[in-house]
Design a protein around this motif. Structure first.
Motif, PDB file in Angstrom:
ATOM      1  N   SER A 180     -46.548 -31.768  16.127  1.00 58.58           N
ATOM      2  CA  SER A 180     -46.650 -31.204  17.470  1.00 58.58           C
ATOM      3  C   SER A 180     -45.275 -30.964  18.081  1.00 58.58           C
ATOM      4  O   SER A 180     -45.038 -29.953  18.749  1.00 58.58           O
ATOM      5  CB  SER A 180     -47.470 -32.136  18.365  1.00 58.58           C
ATOM      6  N   SER A 181     -44.318 -31.889  17.840  1.00 60.28           N
ATOM      7  CA  SER A 181     -42.962 -31.704  18.385  1.00 60.28           C
ATOM      8  C   SER A 181     -42.258 -30.527  17.723  1.00 60.28           C
ATOM      9  O   SER A 181     -41.568 -29.747  18.395  1.00 60.28           O
ATOM     10  CB  SER A 181     -42.154 -32.990  18.189  1.00 60.28           C
ATOM     11  N   SER A 182     -42.426 -30.368  16.407  1.00 63.03           N
ATOM     12  CA  SER A 182     -41.801 -29.228  15.740  1.00 63.03           C
ATOM     13  C   SER A 182     -42.401 -27.906  16.224  1.00 63.03           C
ATOM     14  O   SER A 182     -41.698 -26.919  16.415  1.00 63.03           O
ATOM     15  CB  SER A 182     -41.958 -29.364  14.229  1.00 63.03           C
ATOM     16  N   THR A 183     -43.682 -27.888  16.465  1.00 62.14           N
ATOM     17  CA  THR A 183     -44.312 -26.678  16.992  1.00 62.14           C
ATOM     18  C   THR A 183     -43.805 -26.364  18.385  1.00 62.14           C
ATOM     19  O   THR A 183     -43.546 -25.187  18.719  1.00 62.14           O
ATOM     20  CB  THR A 183     -45.841 -26.867  17.030  1.00 62.14           C
ATOM     21  N   HIS A 184     -43.614 -27.389  19.207  1.00 65.27           N
ATOM     22  CA  HIS A 184     -43.088 -27.172  20.550  1.00 65.27           C
ATOM     23  C   HIS A 184     -41.666 -26.638  20.508  1.00 65.27           C
ATOM     24  O   HIS A 184     -41.285 -25.732  21.277  1.00 65.27           O
ATOM     25  CB  HIS A 184     -43.148 -28.499  21.323  1.00 65.27           C
ATOM     26  N   ASP A 185     -40.812 -27.183  19.612  1.00 65.35           N
ATOM     27  CA  ASP A 185     -39.443 -26.696  19.477  1.00 65.35           C
ATOM     28  C   ASP A 185     -39.421 -25.243  19.014  1.00 65.35           C
ATOM     29  O   ASP A 185     -38.602 -24.440  19.484  1.00 65.35           O
ATOM     30  CB  ASP A 185     -38.672 -27.569  18.480  1.00 65.35           C
ATOM     31  N   LEU A 186     -40.301 -24.880  18.090  1.00 64.44           N
ATOM     32  CA  LEU A 186     -40.349 -23.505  17.608  1.00 64.44           C
ATOM     33  C   LEU A 186     -40.735 -22.542  18.730  1.00 64.44           C
ATOM     34  O   LEU A 186     -40.173 -21.449  18.845  1.00 64.44           O
ATOM     35  CB  LEU A 186     -41.343 -23.412  16.457  1.00 64.44           C
ATOM     36  N   MET A 187     -41.661 -22.958  19.557  1.00 66.70           N
ATOM     37  CA  MET A 187     -42.062 -22.107  20.681  1.00 66.70           C
ATOM     38  C   MET A 187     -40.917 -21.938  21.670  1.00 66.70           C
ATOM     39  O   MET A 187     -40.692 -20.838  22.219  1.00 66.70           O
ATOM     40  CB  MET A 187     -43.284 -22.703  21.380  1.00 66.70           C
ATOM     41  N   GLU A 188     -40.139 -22.992  21.913  1.00 60.46           N
ATOM     42  CA  GLU A 188     -38.996 -22.882  22.824  1.00 60.46           C
ATOM     43  C   GLU A 188     -37.940 -21.946  22.259  1.00 60.46           C
ATOM     44  O   GLU A 188     -37.327 -21.148  22.999  1.00 60.46           O
ATOM     45  CB  GLU A 188     -38.409 -24.270  23.076  1.00 60.46           C
ATOM     46  N   GLU A 189     -37.698 -21.996  20.941  1.00 66.13           N
ATOM     47  CA  GLU A 189     -36.718 -21.084  20.335  1.00 66.13           C
ATOM     48  C   GLU A 189     -37.169 -19.633  20.456  1.00 66.13           C
ATOM     49  O   GLU A 189     -36.354 -18.735  20.730  1.00 66.13           O
ATOM     50  CB  GLU A 189     -36.510 -21.464  18.871  1.00 66.13           C
ATOM     51  N   GLU A 190     -38.446 -19.381  20.252  1.00 63.06           N
ATOM     52  CA  GLU A 190     -38.941 -18.012  20.396  1.00 63.06           C
ATOM     53  C   GLU A 190     -38.800 -17.502  21.823  1.00 63.06           C
ATOM     54  O   GLU A 190     -38.414 -16.344  22.049  1.00 63.06           O
ATOM     55  CB  GLU A 190     -40.411 -17.960  19.966  1.00 63.06           C
ATOM     56  N   GLU A 191     -39.084 -18.381  22.788  1.00 58.05           N
ATOM     57  CA  GLU A 191     -38.925 -17.976  24.184  1.00 58.05           C
ATOM     58  C   GLU A 191     -37.464 -17.684  24.509  1.00 58.05           C
ATOM     59  O   GLU A 191     -37.138 -16.714  25.217  1.00 58.05           O
ATOM     60  CB  GLU A 191     -39.475 -19.066  25.109  1.00 58.05           C
TER      61      GLU A 191
END
Length: 207
Positions: free
Chosen positions: A180-191
């Protein structure tokens, strides 16, 4: 004068037998009600709330006490019909008394034949009865669910006592947290990448 005085003993004897029979029948029926009530209350309490093995103890106890209840019930029925026979000879004429007495005797014979017929239909050998040991120790015994099945279901492993294995469960929780943390970090990078692209387009338009 001698004959009437001699016949006086007959109704007194019939009344004596009648009252003895009706009192005995009442007491036998009360005994049946008391026994069945006590057995149903105490037997179910022991089976449901007792210690380990109480189910087998309660079942064996109820099975052993059933004959005493059957005997009291049968005696109560026979005594009740006997009191009816005495009662009709006391209060009815001899024609009606004969008919009622015949009906009572037929009822006794019918109950006897019905009893033997039902007992023969439901009779079994006590040495071949099934107890709870066959359930727990026989071929149909319930075994513990293997831990691999619990892991396949996503519920964590379980030990031999059927309790959840905390180590495997905690490791699965940690794995889910990392994903879940890696998915959250990936979403922040895309934003952040989308914001940079928008800023670069706005700079080019200004130029």
């Amino acid at each position: 004068l001698f004959l009437p005085q001699a016949y006086v003993i007959i109704p007194r004897t019939l009344k004596f037998i009648y009252y003895v029979l009706i009192t005995s029948a009442f007491c036998a029926n009360i005994l049946v009600v008391a026994q069945t009530t006590i057995l149903s209350v105490l037997g179910s309490s022991l089976a449901l709330r007792g210690q380990d093995g109480s189910m087998m103890t309660a079942t064996d106890g109820l099975y052993a006490e059933r004959m005493a209840v059957f005997h009291a019930f049968g005696h109560g029925l026979l005594l009740t019909i006997g009191s009816v026979v005495m009662c009709v000879w006391l209060h009815l004429h001899w024609e009606a008394s004969l008919i009622c007495c015949g009906i009572s005797v037929w009822t006794i014979l019918k109950m006897r034949s019905t009893y033997y017929r039902i007992v023969k239909k439901f009779d079994f050998d006590d040495s071949l009865t099934v107890d709870f040991q066959d359930i727990f120790d026989g071929p149909a015994a319930i075994h513990a669910v293997p831990s691999s099945m619990w892991r396949g279901m996503g519920m964590g492993g379980r030990n031999s006592n059927g309790r959840r294995n905390n180590k495997s469960f905690d490791s699965q929780e940690e794995g889910r947290d990392r994903r879940s943390s890696s998915t959250h970090d990936l979403m922040e990078e895309e934003e952040a990448l989308i914001r940079r692209q928008k800023q670069s387009r706005h700079g080019l338009e200004m130029v």
